[in-house]
Design a protein around this motif. Structure first.
Motif, PDB file in Angstrom:
ATOM      1  N   THR A  12     -38.946  75.088  41.390  1.00  0.00           N
ATOM      2  CA  THR A  12     -37.516  75.266  41.493  1.00  0.00           C
ATOM      3  C   THR A  12     -36.855  75.677  40.515  1.00  0.00           C
ATOM      4  O   THR A  12     -35.922  76.814  40.420  1.00  0.00           O
ATOM      5  CB  THR A  12     -36.699  73.983  42.109  1.00  0.00           C
ATOM      6  OG1 THR A  12     -37.577  73.756  43.334  1.00  0.00           O
ATOM      7  CG2 THR A  12     -35.415  74.348  42.595  1.00  0.00           C
ATOM      8  N   SER A  28     -37.355  79.549  39.983  1.00  0.00           N
ATOM      9  CA  SER A  28     -36.831  80.295  40.760  1.00  0.00           C
ATOM     10  C   SER A  28     -35.384  80.259  40.206  1.00  0.00           C
ATOM     11  O   SER A  28     -34.727  81.482  40.390  1.00  0.00           O
ATOM     12  CB  SER A  28     -37.003  79.856  42.259  1.00  0.00           C
ATOM     13  OG  SER A  28     -38.514  80.045  42.500  1.00  0.00           O
ATOM     14  N   ALA A  29     -34.711  78.930  40.139  1.00  0.00           N
ATOM     15  CA  ALA A  29     -33.409  78.968  39.702  1.00  0.00           C
ATOM     16  C   ALA A  29     -32.907  79.682  38.575  1.00  0.00           C
ATOM     17  O   ALA A  29     -31.960  80.075  38.252  1.00  0.00           O
ATOM     18  CB  ALA A  29     -33.021  77.527  39.953  1.00  0.00           C
ATOM     19  N   THR A  88     -27.292  80.852  43.640  1.00  0.00           N
ATOM     20  CA  THR A  88     -27.909  79.970  42.657  1.00  0.00           C
ATOM     21  C   THR A  88     -27.942  78.742  43.440  1.00  0.00           C
ATOM     22  O   THR A  88     -29.284  77.854  43.424  1.00  0.00           O
ATOM     23  CB  THR A  88     -27.060  80.167  41.671  1.00  0.00           C
ATOM     24  OG1 THR A  88     -27.202  81.330  40.985  1.00  0.00           O
ATOM     25  CG2 THR A  88     -28.102  79.307  40.434  1.00  0.00           C
ATOM     26  N   MET A 116     -30.455  78.254  46.356  1.00  0.00           N
ATOM     27  CA  MET A 116     -32.033  78.473  45.613  1.00  0.00           C
ATOM     28  C   MET A 116     -32.491  77.124  45.284  1.00  0.00           C
ATOM     29  O   MET A 116     -33.644  76.575  45.631  1.00  0.00           O
ATOM     30  CB  MET A 116     -31.926  79.472  44.486  1.00  0.00           C
ATOM     31  CG  MET A 116     -33.498  79.647  43.955  1.00  0.00           C
ATOM     32  SD  MET A 116     -33.520  81.248  42.916  1.00  0.00           S
ATOM     33  CE  MET A 116     -33.599  82.427  44.132  1.00  0.00           C
ATOM     34  N   GLY A 164     -35.233  74.987  47.594  1.00  0.00           N
ATOM     35  CA  GLY A 164     -36.551  74.721  46.948  1.00  0.00           C
ATOM     36  C   GLY A 164     -36.949  73.167  47.011  1.00  0.00           C
ATOM     37  O   GLY A 164     -38.126  72.799  46.980  1.00  0.00           O
ATOM     38  N   ALA A 182     -36.612  80.996  47.471  1.00  0.00           N
ATOM     39  CA  ALA A 182     -36.770  79.683  46.906  1.00  0.00           C
ATOM     40  C   ALA A 182     -37.893  79.024  47.788  1.00  0.00           C
ATOM     41  O   ALA A 182     -38.852  78.382  47.091  1.00  0.00           O
ATOM     42  CB  ALA A 182     -35.489  79.011  46.877  1.00  0.00           C
ATOM     43  N   GLU A 213     -41.305  80.995  47.106  1.00  0.00           N
ATOM     44  CA  GLU A 213     -41.817  80.551  45.745  1.00  0.00           C
ATOM     45  C   GLU A 213     -42.368  78.937  45.597  1.00  0.00           C
ATOM     46  O   GLU A 213     -43.266  78.873  45.126  1.00  0.00           O
ATOM     47  CB  GLU A 213     -40.610  80.825  44.726  1.00  0.00           C
ATOM     48  CG  GLU A 213     -40.525  82.154  44.535  1.00  0.00           C
ATOM     49  CD  GLU A 213     -41.825  82.803  43.669  1.00  0.00           C
ATOM     50  OE1 GLU A 213     -41.744  82.629  42.446  1.00  0.00           O
ATOM     51  OE2 GLU A 213     -42.284  83.892  44.193  1.00  0.00           O
ATOM     52  N   THR A 214     -41.658  78.119  46.211  1.00  0.00           N
ATOM     53  CA  THR A 214     -41.962  76.854  45.995  1.00  0.00           C
ATOM     54  C   THR A 214     -43.439  76.514  46.863  1.00  0.00           C
ATOM     55  O   THR A 214     -44.060  75.866  46.363  1.00  0.00           O
ATOM     56  CB  THR A 214     -41.024  75.705  46.469  1.00  0.00           C
ATOM     57  OG1 THR A 214     -39.690  76.113  45.704  1.00  0.00           O
ATOM     58  CG2 THR A 214     -41.217  74.436  46.489  1.00  0.00           C
TER      59      THR A 214
END
Length: 506
Positions: free
Chosen positions: A147, A150-151, A313, A316, A320, A374, A377-378
């Motif tokens: 997270t 990505s963040a 943001t 995200m 996540g 998010a 990706e997680t």
């Protein structure tokens, strides 16, 4: 019972995770913070369109090419030691980048940042795995790590906007100092050193082949976007593909290679790596043109533009962390496909509305895409680690991080290249503009804005406005095409999630 208690992480380990998040946030912020500084750099240093793309891409390109190599070095000399060496170098070179006086100097600084960044990233996840032995705690720690990764990508434009509102564009590089100083102080106290007891050999030919496989392919994409398809593009692509083939062939013959290519025989692993890569392409590609649209076309200040991305943001970070709970009841590949579907809807809305999209729709599209990316990706990072044997977790981590960085390269190379090519083909320069000014206006949107200002200052207000209108129209038309390409990429990623990630081992 004593063994189980000892295996559970305590306060020291969680504080150590907080320390390890500092370089994770910094390296991911650095991938996108430059997007908002780019218009200012373009006006100040006046790089060409190709040079702009190289300034952005050289950092993740070098970082991606050296991740596996630096991971091997960390296995040998100690991961915490390499982390501290990389952090020190990263901080020093960031100061050099901040005070660059030419595009070439900034390009060199970004290259060196990629080298030191490659020392940092493989160490963070490897050290984290050594600190959290309990499976549930480790899963949460990896979720926080992913997270943060990505963040940080989404936070970059906001941080850049705040800094650019009050300081010179070089300030976006100086943020490395407050991030890395606490790391250098607290990492020796809170992060336990670890090494691989049986590291693979330092394979210099494999290292060179990995770089020779990646750089020519990216160069071919860039060259095609700016100059069209020619012998240079085809030759570079062939060199990259041949080097990649030799790289894989060499590693398959070794018992303990720097990267075990047999990992890619696991469908869930390969599918998650590709989803990881395409997700970052989508995020970085959108930020590439959205940051320019908000500032140069809508006239927002860097801070205002950064704040427009704040809802995305926040979403995200929330998405996540929440997805870790959701996948207890929903299959991973279904949840991953859902996240990618959100990203598809975001790109589709921009492709349909194009340059006529109001500000609220741009904000909503980015928020939707941020939440979807998010999630993807997680989950992809979690599957990459879970789908391989424990002994291969280190190599799997390096592949995951490499996919992220290659995705960052392709985000600006592919989507940025499509936007650049479309902009140049649609840009019409009015009469009365010099050849040099015409070339600058056709190169980039920032160049067109700069030329327009020059014309207006020279008493040619009519030509200035005509030039600016043409540039805005060409850029928005290019954004529409780019969004359509992004939507197609998301469809491909959804297919990968449903077909390959569905085979995740229980």
């Amino acid at each position: 019972m004593t063994t189980l208690i000892e295996q559970r992480a305590g306060r020291k380990e969680w504080l150590g995770l907080a320390v390890l998040m500092l370089p994770v946030l910094l390296v991911s912020i650095d991938n996108t913070v430059l997007s908002f500084a780019l218009p200012y750099i373009a006006l100040d240093l006046q790089p060409s369109a190709a040079m702009q793309l190289w300034i952005i891409d050289i950092y993740p390109l070098v970082l991606a090419g050296l991740l596996v190599t630096m991971g091997s070095f960390g296995d040998r000399i100690g991961r915490r030691k390499l982390l501290l060496i990389g952090s020190t170098g990263f901080a020093l070179v960031s100061v050099l980048a901040a005070f660059s006086v030419s595009a070439e100097m900034l390009l060199l600084s970004r290259l060196l940042l990629g080298v030191f960044g490659a020392m940092i990233m493989p160490c963070t996840l490897s050290l984290l795995r050594g600190m959290f032995h309990d499976r549930a705690q480790r899963r949460l720690a990896i979720a926080i790590w992913a997270t943060g990764f990505s963040a940080g990508t989404a936070i970059g434009p906001i941080v850049g906007g705040v800094l650019l509102e009050h300081f010179h564009w070089g300030s976006v590089f100086l943020i490395a100092v407050p991030f890395l100083l606490p790391l250098l102080i607290f990492a020796p106290l809170l992060v336990t050193e670890s090494r691989d007891p049986n590291p693979g050999p330092i394979d210099v030919p494999a290292i060179l082949l990995s770089m020779a496989a990646l750089a020519p392919v990216v160069f071919a994409i860039k060259h095609t976007a700016t100059d069209g398809l020619d012998l240079i593009s085809v030759g570079s692509l062939l060199v990259g593909l041949l080097s990649g083939w030799l790289f894989v062939r060499r590693l398959l013959k070794q018992e303990n290679p720097i990267l075990d290519m047999r990992l890619f025989a696991v469908p869930a692993f390969t599918g998650s790596v590709l989803v990881n890569l395409v997700s970052v392409v989508a995020l970085v590609g959108l930020l590439f043109f959205l940051s320019q649209h908000l500032q140069l076309i809508l006239g927002l200040t860097p801070l205002q533009a950064g704040l427009m991305l704040l809802p995305g943001t926040v979403m995200m970070i929330v998405a996540g962390l929440l997805i870790v709970r959701v996948v207890r009841r929903v299959k991973v590949h279904i949840a991953m496909a859902f996240g990618l579907g959100l990203a598809f809807l975001a790109y589709l809305s921009l492709a349909i509305t194009g340059g006529s999209a109001p500000l609220w729709m741009l904000v909503a599209a980015f928020t939707l895409l941020a939440a979807g990316i998010a999630i993807a990706e997680t989950l992809s990072n979690d599957v990459i680690i879970a789908s391989v044997p424990p002994a291969k977790a280190g190599a799997a981590s390096a592949v995951s991080e490499t996919a992220y960085e290659v995705g960052a390269v392709l985000g600006t190379s592919v989507l940025g290249g499509v936007l650049t090519a479309s902009y140049r083909s649609g840009m019409v320069v009015p009469d009365g503009v010099t050849a040099e000014q015409a070339d600058a206006a056709r190169e980039t949107l920032a160049g067109a804005v700069n030329v327009s200002n020059e014309l207006e200052a020279g008493g040619m207000a009519s030509q200035a406005q005509t030039l600016l209108d043409s540039a805005f129209h060409a850029f928005d038309a290019g954004s529409t095409v780019t969004s359509a390409v992004g939507a197609v990429l998301m469809v491909g990623a959804i297919f990968l999630a449903l077909r390959m990630v569905s085979k995740t081992p229980a």
